[in-house]
Design a protein around this motif. Structure first.
Motif: not given
Ligand code: SF4
Length: 188
Positions: A62-63, A65-67, A69-70
């Motif tokens: 998840e971490a 993926k978050k990066e 997406n940013k």
């Protein structure tokens, strides 16, 4: 998407690319962590490649993926969408390496433009691939440098691009529908 057939096709393309890179290894300085080629481009790909890439994305934590997406959000906000840092590049390493599109797999060897002229990877001017035989002033292949450096194998120019790959007979045999081709960011 017919993953099984696409993976069969991908494996065959990879085998050929491995042979090409092996054949030109005297000139190739690619290594993990060298990511110049991921930092400027528009990374064109077909729809099936995009879907395959997203299979790799789905497997990430998840971490990460978050990066990513940013990173995507940042690119969407920037004016110039013709050249950007690939959003999947995390700490100078491709986060979806096994799922990367053809444009990333083929980058790094000497290719030709539409007129058949040799086209160097841009990293030749950064003292990387083929830099030993690249005349920086004239921006072309120097046969003098090939002779002077005593290379065992002559540099070979390959016809390598997305269009050539998608038109390989195996793609037809496996009935692969590549779908629409766009810049990476236009899929995201
Ligand atoms: S998908 Fe991976 S190899 Fe391709 S440009 Fe992005 S980070 Fe680089």
């Amino acid at each position: 998407m017919d993953i099984e057939n696409f993976e069969k096709f991908l494996n065959s393309v990879n085998e050929d690319l491995d042979k090409i890179f092996e054949y030109q290894k005297e000139y190739i300085l690619c290594k993990k962590g060298c990511s110049y080629c991921c930092k400027q481009g528009d990374f064109p790909m077909s729809e099936i490649e995009y879907k395959y890439l997203m299979l790799g994305f789905d497997k990430l934590d998840e971490a990460t993926k978050k990066e990513i997406n940013k990173n995507i959000k940042k690119i969407k906000e920037q004016q110039n969408k013709d050249s950007y840092i690939c959003p999947f590049l995390i700490n100078d390493v491709c986060s979806i390496y096994e799922y990367r599109p053809f444009v990333c797999r083929t980058f790094g060897v000497l290719t030709e433009d539409a007129k058949g002229n040799p086209t160097f990877p841009f990293c030749a001017s950064l003292n990387l691939n083929y830099s030993q035989i690249y005349d920086k002033e004239k921006k072309h292949l120097s046969m003098d440098l090939v002779e002077k450096n005593n290379f065992k194998i002559y540099p070979k120019i390959f016809r390598l691009n997305n269009k050539v790959i998608m038109n390989l007979p195996l793609a037809k045999q496996l009935n692969i529908n590549f779908g629409e081709a766009k810049k990476m960011i236009d899929f995201l």
